[in-house]
Scaffold this motif. Structure first.
Motif, short mmCIF file in Angstrom:
data_model
loop_
_atom_site.label_atom_id
_atom_site.label_comp_id
_atom_site.label_asym_id
_atom_site.label_seq_id
_atom_site.Cartn_x
_atom_site.Cartn_y
_atom_site.Cartn_z
N GLU A 60 14.75 59.59 -13.77
CA GLU A 60 13.86 59.08 -12.89
C GLU A 60 14.36 58.10 -11.91
O GLU A 60 14.01 57.92 -10.85
N ALA A 61 15.09 57.06 -12.52
CA ALA A 61 15.60 56.02 -11.41
C ALA A 61 16.47 56.61 -10.65
O ALA A 61 16.47 56.21 -9.46
N GLU A 62 17.49 57.67 -11.16
CA GLU A 62 18.15 58.31 -9.86
C GLU A 62 17.45 59.09 -8.90
O GLU A 62 17.69 58.97 -7.72
N LYS A 63 16.39 59.92 -9.01
CA LYS A 63 15.59 60.50 -8.16
C LYS A 63 15.04 59.61 -7.29
O LYS A 63 15.09 59.68 -6.23
N SER A 64 14.46 58.33 -7.82
CA SER A 64 13.87 57.29 -6.88
C SER A 64 14.99 56.83 -5.85
O SER A 64 14.81 56.50 -4.64
N ALA A 65 16.15 56.45 -6.58
CA ALA A 65 17.18 56.03 -5.55
C ALA A 65 17.57 57.12 -4.63
O ALA A 65 17.96 56.51 -3.53
N VAL A 66 17.88 58.14 -5.11
CA VAL A 66 18.37 59.40 -3.96
C VAL A 66 17.09 59.46 -2.73
O VAL A 66 17.46 59.55 -1.60
N ASP A 67 15.73 59.36 -3.26
CA ASP A 67 14.68 59.27 -2.20
C ASP A 67 14.85 57.99 -1.35
O ASP A 67 14.64 58.30 -0.17
N LEU A 68 15.09 57.04 -1.64
CA LEU A 68 15.00 55.66 -1.04
C LEU A 68 16.17 56.05 -0.11
O LEU A 68 15.95 55.44 1.03
N LEU A 69 17.48 56.37 -0.62
CA LEU A 69 18.41 56.41 0.17
C LEU A 69 18.43 57.57 1.53
O LEU A 69 18.93 57.25 2.81
N ILE A 70 17.74 58.49 1.01
CA ILE A 70 17.34 59.49 2.15
C ILE A 70 16.46 58.88 3.21
O ILE A 70 16.67 58.97 4.46
N GLY A 71 15.39 58.07 2.65
CA GLY A 71 14.60 57.38 3.54
C GLY A 71 15.30 56.54 4.47
O GLY A 71 14.75 56.01 5.67
N LYS A 72 16.37 55.98 4.07
CA LYS A 72 17.15 54.92 4.61
C LYS A 72 18.05 55.56 5.91
O LYS A 72 18.84 54.83 6.45
N ARG A 73 17.89 56.95 5.96
CA ARG A 73 18.84 57.55 6.90
C ARG A 73 20.35 57.28 6.68
O ARG A 73 20.94 57.24 7.68
N VAL A 74 20.90 57.31 5.33
CA VAL A 74 22.17 57.19 5.08
C VAL A 74 22.86 58.76 5.72
O VAL A 74 22.05 59.65 5.77
N ASP A 75 24.26 58.42 5.87
CA ASP A 75 24.90 59.57 6.53
C ASP A 75 25.40 60.69 5.49
O ASP A 75 25.73 61.74 5.63
N GLY A 76 25.32 60.16 4.25
CA GLY A 76 25.78 60.99 3.06
C GLY A 76 25.65 60.29 1.89
O GLY A 76 25.45 59.03 1.90
N LEU A 77 25.60 61.18 0.73
CA LEU A 77 25.35 60.49 -0.83
C LEU A 77 26.74 60.85 -1.48
O LEU A 77 27.24 61.89 -1.62
N ILE A 78 27.05 59.77 -2.48
CA ILE A 78 27.67 59.98 -3.63
C ILE A 78 27.02 59.84 -4.96
O ILE A 78 26.37 58.63 -4.72
#
Length: 354
Positions: free
Chosen positions: A111-129
């Motif tokens: 759940e913490a991972e899901k929240s982090a991914v959602d937050l980073l997408i909202g920050k408009r990051v260019d990509g995710l690791i």
């Protein structure tokens, strides 16, 4: 007294343009790094921006250019030296390519991972690791791909996702470590992991949701099977999540009618906990119990004796993951690859002959 700084508004592009005596469009081109302006005008604008202490609005920039210049990273446990080294490799690769990094720690909780991914997408990051907490619950990662965002998995693989991954050769590493202990005469070997235990302690290898842990256990068990062990999973233990839990795991192992003579620790945090547990019980390494730990953490060289380790080349793994993601962001024509970084066994003094 009222603090005037508290009410000081942000300096805008229009403010910089006015101070530099240029149009707002010209100031935006200079500050955004696009379009063509003369060297003289560029110097005027940059001097005005410096004098006014202008700070760019990253969200506005990302909306106008389509890039934020930021990479998002979600790791399992930043306290673990493995992930600290990996992040160093990722950030070094990102910096060379002109990217900044936002790091989030999932604590190995889905759940913490899901929240982090959602937050980073909202920050408009260019990509995710992302280091997936579980490899069997991936809807949020599918969403990343549906959104068209480049994604690289780190340390763990998910075959169902058609994305790049960077891992160690976990199965082969466990095989090498276990074969070494078997070669020294050990037949009762334990594998100890921090992964949360489920069920009643019965180890269903195929059901282990962490691909790295599963592959290591598979390698460990395969060597014991080759050596003729009647029950190779008997000493596999999960749940060494902190020192008290690790103490309990080690005490249960050593209370077995035929206790293990050697222990393979799944990572450096677990290895240090196991070392402390054995010390607290007054047991000597390697005279009473031998041990090997994954990762060449600093503590493994200052113990007496120094600990035999699996060197995972973690910095290189992180750097490779960062470079791979940057290439994806830059839209390089790359086939999806599951990259494995080879490990090596470094023998020291923690494994005795039996």
């Amino acid at each position: 007294m009222e603090d005037p700084v508290a009410h000081k508004r942000s300096v805008t592009v229009a403010d910089v343009a006015k101070a530099a005596r240029v149009s707002k469009a010209t100031a935006a081109r200079v500050l955004g790094g696009y379009g063509v302006v003369s060297g003289k005008i560029k110097d005027q604008v940059m001097a005005a921006a410096a004098a006014l202490e202008y700070r760019p609005n990253e969200l506005a920039r990302s909306m106008s250019t389509g890039r934020s210049g930021i990479i998002g990273v979600v790791v399992g446990d930043i306290e673990n030296a493995f992930f600290s080294l990996a992040v160093r490799g990722i950030t070094d690769a990102a910096r060379v390519a002109g990217f900044n990094v936002i790091i989030s720690n999932s604590g190995e909780k889905l759940e913490a991972e899901k929240s982090a991914v959602d937050l980073l997408i909202g920050k408009r990051v260019d990509g995710l690791i992302v280091t997936p907490a579980r490899c069997d619950s991936i809807d949020h990662l599918r969403h990343v791909r549906r959104a068209g965002m480049p994604l690289v998995l780190f340390d763990r693989t998910i075959p169902e996702l058609d994305v790049d991954s960077v891992t160690g050769d976990d199965r082969e590493a466990a095989i090498a470590a276990t074969r070494f202990m078997v070669g020294e005469g050990h037949r009762r070997l334990a594998y100890v992991s921090a992964m949360d235990a489920e069920g009643n302690g019965f180890i269903d290898i195929g059901g282990i949701s962490n691909s790295a842990v599963r592959e290591r256990v598979e390698g460990f068990v395969s060597v014991l099977t080759e050596a003729g062990s009647p029950n190779p999973v008997h000493y596999v233990r999960l749940g060494a999540t902190d020192q008290p839990q690790t103490d309990a795991v080690i005490k249960r192992l050593l209370a077995d009618p035929s206790p293990p003579t050697a222990i393979l620790a799944s990572d450096s945090l677990v290895g240090l906990r196991v070392f402390k547990s054995l010390q607290s019980l007054g047991l000597s390494i390697p005279d009473d119990v031998s041990m090997i730990s994954f990762l060449d953490a600093d503590w493994t060289t200052v113990t007496v004796p120094p600990i035999t380790i699996v060197d995972q080349h973690v910095y290189e793994m992180g750097k490779l993951a960062g470079e791979r993601l940057v290439a994806r962001i830059e839209q390089s024509p790359l086939a999806v690859e599951r990259l494995r970084v080879r490990t090596r066994l470094v023998t020291r003094g923690s494994v005795a002959k039996r």
